[in-house]
Design a protein around this motif. Sequence first.
Motif, PDB file in Angstrom:
ATOM      1  N   GLY A 142      63.254  45.434  67.317  1.00 29.44           N
ATOM      2  CA  GLY A 142      62.064  44.838  67.126  1.00 29.44           C
ATOM      3  C   GLY A 142      61.929  43.710  67.743  1.00 29.44           C
ATOM      4  N   VAL A 143      60.708  42.740  68.004  1.00 26.04           N
ATOM      5  CA  VAL A 143      60.445  41.587  68.495  1.00 26.04           C
ATOM      6  C   VAL A 143      59.591  40.654  67.729  1.00 26.04           C
ATOM      7  CG1 VAL A 143      59.450  40.863  70.629  1.00 26.04           C
ATOM      8  CG2 VAL A 143      60.926  42.796  70.950  1.00 26.04           C
ATOM      9  N   VAL A 144      59.966  39.605  67.887  1.00 13.57           N
ATOM     10  CA  VAL A 144      58.926  38.490  67.386  1.00 13.57           C
ATOM     11  C   VAL A 144      58.990  37.309  68.311  1.00 13.57           C
ATOM     12  CG1 VAL A 144      59.626  38.744  64.750  1.00 13.57           C
ATOM     13  CG2 VAL A 144      60.979  37.354  65.904  1.00 13.57           C
ATOM     14  N   MET A 145      57.619  36.670  68.384  1.00 16.45           N
ATOM     15  CA  MET A 145      57.905  35.380  69.502  1.00 16.45           C
ATOM     16  C   MET A 145      58.291  34.318  68.308  1.00 16.45           C
ATOM     17  SD  MET A 145      56.949  36.235  72.414  1.00 16.45           S
ATOM     18  CE  MET A 145      56.759  37.997  72.503  1.00 16.45           C
ATOM     19  N   SER A 146      58.800  33.323  68.906  1.00 19.79           N
ATOM     20  CA  SER A 146      59.589  32.311  68.015  1.00 19.79           C
ATOM     21  C   SER A 146      58.425  31.469  67.649  1.00 19.79           C
ATOM     22  CB  SER A 146      60.588  31.560  68.836  1.00 19.79           C
ATOM     23  OG  SER A 146      60.099  30.414  69.482  1.00 19.79           O
ATOM     24  N   ASN A 187      60.892  40.510  59.030  1.00 27.14           N
ATOM     25  CA  ASN A 187      61.537  41.270  58.101  1.00 27.14           C
ATOM     26  C   ASN A 187      60.792  42.479  57.588  1.00 27.14           C
ATOM     27  OD1 ASN A 187      63.532  39.200  57.344  1.00 27.14           O
ATOM     28  ND2 ASN A 187      62.488  38.214  55.942  1.00 27.14           N
ATOM     29  N   ALA A 188      59.270  42.569  57.981  1.00 29.21           N
ATOM     30  CA  ALA A 188      58.652  43.644  57.871  1.00 29.21           C
ATOM     31  C   ALA A 188      59.242  44.935  58.924  1.00 29.21           C
ATOM     32  CB  ALA A 188      57.325  43.418  58.208  1.00 29.21           C
ATOM     33  N   ALA A 196      67.707  45.308  64.556  1.00 24.00           N
ATOM     34  CA  ALA A 196      67.724  44.018  64.853  1.00 24.00           C
ATOM     35  C   ALA A 196      66.331  43.273  65.546  1.00 24.00           C
ATOM     36  CB  ALA A 196      68.936  43.739  65.863  1.00 24.00           C
ATOM     37  N   ILE A 197      66.461  42.104  65.649  1.00 25.00           N
ATOM     38  CA  ILE A 197      65.096  41.571  66.008  1.00 25.00           C
ATOM     39  C   ILE A 197      65.435  40.683  67.084  1.00 25.00           C
ATOM     40  CG2 ILE A 197      63.340  39.790  65.345  1.00 25.00           C
ATOM     41  CD1 ILE A 197      63.095  42.538  63.971  1.00 25.00           C
ATOM     42  N   CYS A 198      64.709  40.839  68.168  1.00 25.80           N
ATOM     43  CA  CYS A 198      64.824  39.948  69.401  1.00 25.80           C
ATOM     44  C   CYS A 198      63.853  38.856  69.150  1.00 25.80           C
ATOM     45  CB  CYS A 198      64.546  40.849  70.579  1.00 25.80           C
ATOM     46  SG  CYS A 198      64.413  39.816  72.205  1.00 25.80           S
ATOM     47  N   TYR A 199      64.351  37.558  69.342  1.00 23.97           N
ATOM     48  CA  TYR A 199      63.625  36.288  69.098  1.00 23.97           C
ATOM     49  C   TYR A 199      63.344  35.906  70.406  1.00 23.97           C
ATOM     50  CZ  TYR A 199      63.076  31.650  67.043  1.00 23.97           C
ATOM     51  OH  TYR A 199      62.971  30.330  66.404  1.00 23.97           O
ATOM     52  N   ILE A 229      65.483  35.528  58.435  1.00 23.71           N
ATOM     53  CA  ILE A 229      65.378  36.797  58.867  1.00 23.71           C
ATOM     54  C   ILE A 229      66.669  37.737  58.165  1.00 23.71           C
ATOM     55  CG2 ILE A 229      65.407  38.300  61.003  1.00 23.71           C
ATOM     56  CD1 ILE A 229      64.006  36.143  62.423  1.00 23.71           C
ATOM     57  N   GLN A 230      66.369  38.927  57.673  1.00 18.83           N
ATOM     58  CA  GLN A 230      67.253  39.429  56.901  1.00 18.83           C
ATOM     59  C   GLN A 230      67.952  40.625  57.720  1.00 18.83           C
ATOM     60  OE1 GLN A 230      64.972  40.788  53.575  1.00 18.83           O
ATOM     61  NE2 GLN A 230      64.850  38.466  52.753  1.00 18.83           N
ATOM     62  N   GLY A 231      68.358  40.215  59.041  1.00 18.86           N
ATOM     63  CA  GLY A 231      69.147  41.239  59.851  1.00 18.86           C
ATOM     64  C   GLY A 231      69.610  40.570  61.044  1.00 18.86           C
ATOM     65  N   PRO A 232      70.186  41.165  61.666  1.00 18.44           N
ATOM     66  CA  PRO A 232      70.928  40.451  62.995  1.00 18.44           C
ATOM     67  C   PRO A 232      69.907  40.059  64.225  1.00 18.44           C
ATOM     68  CG  PRO A 232      71.490  42.749  63.104  1.00 18.44           C
ATOM     69  CD  PRO A 232      70.807  42.469  61.730  1.00 18.44           C
TER      70      PRO A 232
END
Length: 353
Positions: A142-146, A187-188, A196-199, A229-232
């Motif tokens: 998954g992806v979020v913008m910082s 987290n959603a 995992a999340i790409c920041y 964030i509850q994951g890598p």
Amino acid sequence: MKPETMTPLQRVLTTLVQKEPDRVPLFLPVTMHGAKELGMTIREYFSRAENVAEGQLRLREKYRQDFFYAFFYGPVDVEAWGGEVVYRDDGPPNSGTPLIRNPEDITVLAPPRVADSPCLIKVLKAIELLKSRGGPDVPIVGVVMSPFSLPVMQMGFENYLKLIYERPALFSRLMEANTAFCIEWANAQLSAGATAICYFDPVSSSTIVPRETYLKTGFEVARRTLAGIQGPTATHMASGRCASILSDLAQTGTAIVGGSVLEDLAELKAISAGKLTILGNLNGIEMRRWTSDQSASKVKDALAAAGPGGGFILGDNHGEIPWQVPEDVLLAISETVNEWGRYPLDWTSAYEK
């Protein structure tokens, strides 16, 4: 050569602990190419979660890569705040008119709830579909913008840089709102099935701000955000340079860093050894004009520079393959990794560019 016995997830996890898997993992961040697979326009493709999930399933099978990429388009994060998204026929959707017109608007800015944002719910549905159809053996990113980089889309680059240096109180207020949103959004995605999340954090790169500014701003924001964030997580500079802050990035809690093609891949690997896994470093812009032979040569250069010893994932340097990159180039990249990226990489000791 060692036979391919690992699943994509096992391959990536082995790489992250700085060991050699059966072969170097391949992350090709093909997003818009799913529209080509389904014979759709880019706008139509991103209109439904089912389209994106189907596109990712087809693209992973075609290019034999080691992840599903749940990224739709960059401004989806700011779209949730009410921002404008501008579509085009031959490139990624981009942000339109900034939603923060006056810095004083920040004083009453409230983060959107993920559950109330149709654009984000669509992404979550795509993740759920990938999880159910792709199985447990393929990582979903998954992806979020910082929080530190999102304001470029919220208020424009120039106004944001002025805010950082001239309005510290408003800057802090904006970081609080953005951090709350970023953590909930990340987290959603993890709850929906992302591995995992790409920041994405290009403003933290030394291409944009000096290290001394980063340590007071983006670094502290990243530490607070990633802790929630509850994951890598993987931190991506979206083509920005990161060599001078790699040791700092390791202290934020991230596991992977994607840097710039303008930096030496072997140097990045040496600096990060034992602390971070390096993702990169193919030039997506030049990739549009590569031949199959050039593609194979660039992949072998990257494998020789950073592959030995593990701790390396082959990918592009920006986090999104341009629409104009042809299929034969992507196939050549995949074929070269599968042929030359198998451990042990004995051939690299005598390799010369």
